[in-house]
Design an enzyme around this catalytic site. Sequence first.
Site, PDB file in Angstrom:
ATOM      1  N   GLU A  41       0.806  -1.214   0.000  1.00 28.70           N
ATOM      2  CA  GLU A  41       0.000   0.000   0.000  1.00 28.70           C
ATOM      3  C   GLU A  41       0.844   1.271   0.000  1.00 28.70           C
ATOM      4  O   GLU A  41       0.441   2.291  -0.551  1.00 28.70           O
ATOM      5  CB  GLU A  41      -0.917   0.013   1.227  1.00 28.70           C
ATOM      6  CG  GLU A  41      -1.900  -1.133   1.301  1.00 28.70           C
ATOM      7  CD  GLU A  41      -3.003  -1.022   0.270  1.00 28.70           C
ATOM      8  OE1 GLU A  41      -3.348   0.100  -0.113  1.00 28.70           O
ATOM      9  OE2 GLU A  41      -3.512  -2.067  -0.159  1.00 28.70           O
ATOM     10  N   ASP A  59      -8.792   6.807  -7.995  1.00 35.09           N
ATOM     11  CA  ASP A  59      -9.431   5.515  -8.242  1.00 35.09           C
ATOM     12  C   ASP A  59     -10.948   5.577  -8.090  1.00 35.09           C
ATOM     13  O   ASP A  59     -11.619   4.548  -8.044  1.00 35.09           O
ATOM     14  CB  ASP A  59      -8.860   4.445  -7.314  1.00 35.09           C
ATOM     15  CG  ASP A  59      -9.129   4.719  -5.840  1.00 35.09           C
ATOM     16  OD1 ASP A  59      -9.628   5.815  -5.527  1.00 35.09           O
ATOM     17  OD2 ASP A  59      -8.829   3.842  -5.013  1.00 35.09           O
ATOM     18  N   THR A  64      -8.065   8.651  -0.006  1.00 37.12           N
ATOM     19  CA  THR A  64      -7.617   7.412   0.602  1.00 37.12           C
ATOM     20  C   THR A  64      -6.633   7.793   1.700  1.00 37.12           C
ATOM     21  O   THR A  64      -5.742   8.612   1.469  1.00 37.12           O
ATOM     22  CB  THR A  64      -6.927   6.509  -0.436  1.00 37.12           C
ATOM     23  OG1 THR A  64      -7.882   6.101  -1.413  1.00 37.12           O
ATOM     24  CG2 THR A  64      -6.323   5.280   0.212  1.00 37.12           C
TER      25      THR A  64
END
Length: 256
Positions: A41, A59, A64
């Site tokens: 990640e 995305d 995020t």
Amino acid sequence: MTAAPLLDAHPAIAETGLMTSTGLDDPAKKEIAMKLVSSAENSSLDWKAQYQYIEDIGDGRGYTAGIIGFCSGTGDMLDLVELYTDRKPGNVLAGYLPALRAVDGTDAHTGLDPNYPKDWRKAAKDTAFQQAQNDERDRVYFDPAVRQGKADGLRVLGQFAYYDALVMHGDGTDPTSFRNIRKRALAKAQPPSRGGDETAYLNAFLDARVWAMKQEEAHSDTSRVDTAQRVFLRKGNLDLDPPLAWKVYGDDFHIG
């Protein structure tokens, strides 16, 4: 970071009560799991440095952020900030709750920009927010993955494969969700809880996982499976015993 939220916090219920001995929830194994996910990640083994991480990676999930990729567009970031605010009213993120509710299900930043990323990083210095991130990670992703993995008779590597899949794909009803990845695997092989061979089942699960990843451009690099989890499986290291060496996105990682 490519994490996606758990859309449904109740993964498939196992058919049997079969449990394994040492699990991914063993503290030393859990630390390995955190480092493995962080390598994929965040290209780093220092997973605790990711409490402050936040960006929009394009995305379609909005912002995020954090140690497991909580997303503003998919509900788990909202749940996290609500938990933090329940525990610490008046925190620096509490005022963003109306905006987080409004953008849930979208990639919008309405009501979040321009100061939300700065305030997230400020909150990340608070041990109460760090603990909230830990607790939501465990409630939504880690604990369900370990429960299902143990019930399927899987050892540490298999439980980790479930956890990594839940982190990225969530457990909703869409074809690429964890429960449907598992369902595809069960159509090809049986887990130990049903008398199957563990290695054969894990290969089937990872095949299904790769298929799911390739359905979405943001997840189409499958190296976190191909040059990490498959490496451990080929070596027969079903308990993720160190030393561990793997690659993600071409970068080399090692746990001694």
